[in-house]
Every structure is written in structure tokens, then in C-alpha cells.
Design a protein around this motif. Sequence first.
Motif, PDB file in Angstrom:
ATOM      1  N   UNK A 192      -7.049  65.092 -63.667  1.00  0.00           N
ATOM      2  CA  UNK A 192      -7.004  63.730 -64.186  1.00  0.00           C
ATOM      3  C   UNK A 192      -8.573  63.421 -63.911  1.00  0.00           C
ATOM      4  N   UNK A 193      -9.388  63.609 -62.810  1.00  0.00           N
ATOM      5  CA  UNK A 193     -10.589  63.041 -62.558  1.00  0.00           C
ATOM      6  C   UNK A 193     -11.362  63.607 -63.579  1.00  0.00           C
ATOM      7  N   UNK A 194     -11.488  64.844 -63.945  1.00  0.00           N
ATOM      8  CA  UNK A 194     -12.410  65.414 -64.749  1.00  0.00           C
ATOM      9  C   UNK A 194     -12.313  64.954 -66.348  1.00  0.00           C
ATOM     10  N   UNK A 195     -11.167  64.691 -66.545  1.00  0.00           N
ATOM     11  CA  UNK A 195     -10.859  63.972 -67.866  1.00  0.00           C
ATOM     12  C   UNK A 195     -11.366  62.470 -68.043  1.00  0.00           C
ATOM     13  N   UNK A 196     -11.157  61.780 -66.744  1.00  0.00           N
ATOM     14  CA  UNK A 196     -11.841  60.516 -66.761  1.00  0.00           C
ATOM     15  C   UNK A 196     -13.130  60.292 -67.036  1.00  0.00           C
TER      16      UNK A 196
END
Length: 350
Positions: A192-196
Motif C-alpha cells: 500500500x505504501x509503495x502504491x501510494x
Amino acid sequence: MKHHPAICFGLVNQQEHKTQGRIAMEMEKRKICVTGAGGFVASWIVKLLLSKGYVVHGTVRDPDDDKNAHLTKLDGASDNLKLFKANLLDYDSLRSAIMGCEGVLHVACPVPTSAPADPEVELLEPAIKGTLNVLRACSDAHAKRVVYVSSISAVLLNPGWPKDRVKDESCWSDKEHCRATERWYVLAKTEAESAAFEYGKQKGLDVVSVNPGYVLGPVMNPSLVFSTLVLLNFLQGKYFDVPPVLESCAPNKFWSVVDVRDVADAILMAYEKLEAEGRYICTAHNVTTKEWVEKMKRLYPEFTYLDKFAECDFDSRTSSEKLQKLGWTYRPMEETMVDSIQSFREVGLL
Ligand SMILES: NC(=O)c1ccc[n+]([C@@H]2O[C@H](COP(=O)([O-])OP(=O)(O)OC[C@H]3O[C@@H](n4cnc5c(N)ncnc54)[C@H](OP(=O)(O)O)[C@@H]3O)[C@@H](O)[C@H]2O)c1
């Protein structure tokens, strides 16, 4: 009675002046959306924002659930807090809450208290797709900045990182390794963090992340969330983890502990400071399970504690130097523990 034209004019002017003043004040109030507002961490963010005069749009899955009742009792809530029913997988519900806000603090994410039966549905989907839904709504609302609340777990699980080097923001958990070892929560937060960040780069949206360690501190309600369960179990001589631990002695693992009120400060700082960019590790105290339990024992000898610990074979020291350069400070661990226990007693958890 008829007013003299001059007096009447004066009255209208006064009235107009007041209205304009009120509008100006309303305009001055900064409006922010906080997702998952009733959760342990988010409740402290909402409290902080209200104390600073922000208008808060808080998303909750069920506004009528008792576990969200504490929010409406916060100082300033009657005037400045509006709760929206929203689910991370329902884009329209998020959009309604985010529209009109200058920024978003995205906190909501499942934090499991038992091993998920279906990690894809229970964890990965709400964490990743949910985050992308929030970001899409932020783009629609022309939000100035989004702070994504990630986790230290998105930093730590990297077997390739040199053993003697303190982990900083350049260290990312290895997604393949997470999948292979079935560390679903770690995988969800890392993905989720890298996608953000990827979304932010593609769409020109300002995304900053904060990666808190294990969050401890006073609770506002008796909900049994992951954070409260770890500490409550320590006070009963038990070790709590997801998935459950089967060894006869407690894993003497490394914890990066941080107070929930300091986490709220960090998140607001990451939002407000113009110079903030990228990731911010938010940890205060690096302790092993054994050291932590010994601290608790000194403060509260009346409880039963674990007394057998395995060897500590995973040193995962982290540094919050980058966050401290933004001006962040943190309180002593003893203060956090004392305030936690007091709040547990107040809400009936102890
Ligand atoms: N606690 C820690 O030690 C820790 C450490 C590092 C990072 N974090 C991160 O901090 C954030 C908050 O954690 P917390 O400890 O405050 O946990 P929490 O009290 O369990 O809060 C989680 C929140 O997420 C909401 N949520 C879960 N699934 C959702 C969905 N599908 N749609 C909408 N809302 C949903 C929950 O809503 P409901 O109340 O409706 O279930 C709840 O408000 C999470 O992103 C977590 O990963 C926590």
C-alpha cells in the motif's frame, strides 16, 4: 417603526460586516479528512486537529457503533467534527468525505488481532485498493497533500539489509520475502505504501508517509485492538502476536515503541511542514521484549509477567532522525506506560 435611512444603512453594513467576518473565519478554518477516525491512532489525530481549530471530516464504517461514540465527546467536536460513513472499498463513500478538504490523513487499514483466514480479502484488498481509492478521491478533490500512515513493518522485513546498519527510510520490506513467509500485514502495508508513492508520482499528488513503530499509549475507549492486546497480555504473563506464538518461552524480539500522542504529532507535522517529503520513520524506543517487561515490572510489580525469553536474534534498530529534523520529539517510555495503564483502568480494561 421605520428606521432612519442612515441608521438602516448602518445596520445593514454591520450585519454584512458580521456575515463577512463569519465567512472569513469559516474560510480560515482548514478542513482535513481523517480515514478510520474511530481507531486507536486516528482518534488521537482527530483530537489534535480539533484542538488546533481544524474542521475534521472523519470516516467511520458505522457512525452508530458505540466504539465511535468517544469522537463526538471530544472538545470542539460539536462544531468542527463531521462523521461520514465510508468503507475503503467503496470509492463514492470516500469521495463524499474527502470533497472540500484541503488534505487527507489516511489512517484506516485492518490491523488484525488474529490470523486472517483469507489475507487477500481481509487485508491486502482493503489496504491496497482502499489506499488507491482514497488517493483517487484526493485527486478529484485537488487535495494539497495526503499523509499515508504506513508502519515500521514496511521498513523492517528486509533480509538483504546489512545486519550492523540501523534501518532508515531507504530500507523497504522485501515483498517476495513477506509473501514466502506469509507475513500478510507486513506485505499489505508495504504494497500500500509503495502504491501510494507510485500513484502520487503518476498523478502529481503530494504524498508523504509516516511509518510508526509499535504504538502504545492511552486509549479513549475499551475496544480491544492490536496495540492494547499486546500490553494487556504482558500484564497477564502472556505473549500476544499474530499469528499466535507457540513456543514455551516468549520471543525476545525487538520492538520500536512510540506513544500514540507522539504519532499524532508526527502525522500532523508531516502534513503541515511544507518541506516534508517521502517517508518518515516514527519510532522512539528500541527495546527487546525482556527489557520492556522488566520496565513494566519495576512500575507495576503487582501484575504477573513472562519470565522465560528466547534469544534475541533479530536486531531491528530504527532511527527517527529524519522526523526529528522536522522538529519531532517524543516522551519517555515510562510516561507512555503509566498513561496507558491509567486509561485501561478508566475504560474498564483493567
Ligand atoms: N497500532 C500500531 O501499533 C500501529 C503501528 C504502525 C502502524 N499502524 C497503522 O496505524 C493505522 C491505525 O491503526 P490502529 O492501531 O489505530 O488500529 P485500529 O484501532 O484497529 O484502527 C484501524 C481503523 O481502520 C478502519 N478500517 C479497517 N478496515 C476498513 C475498511 N475496509 N474500510 C474503512 N475503514 C476500515 C477501522 O474501522 P472499524 O472501526 O470500522 O473497524 C479502524 O477505524 C493503521 O493504518 C495501522 O496499519 C498501527
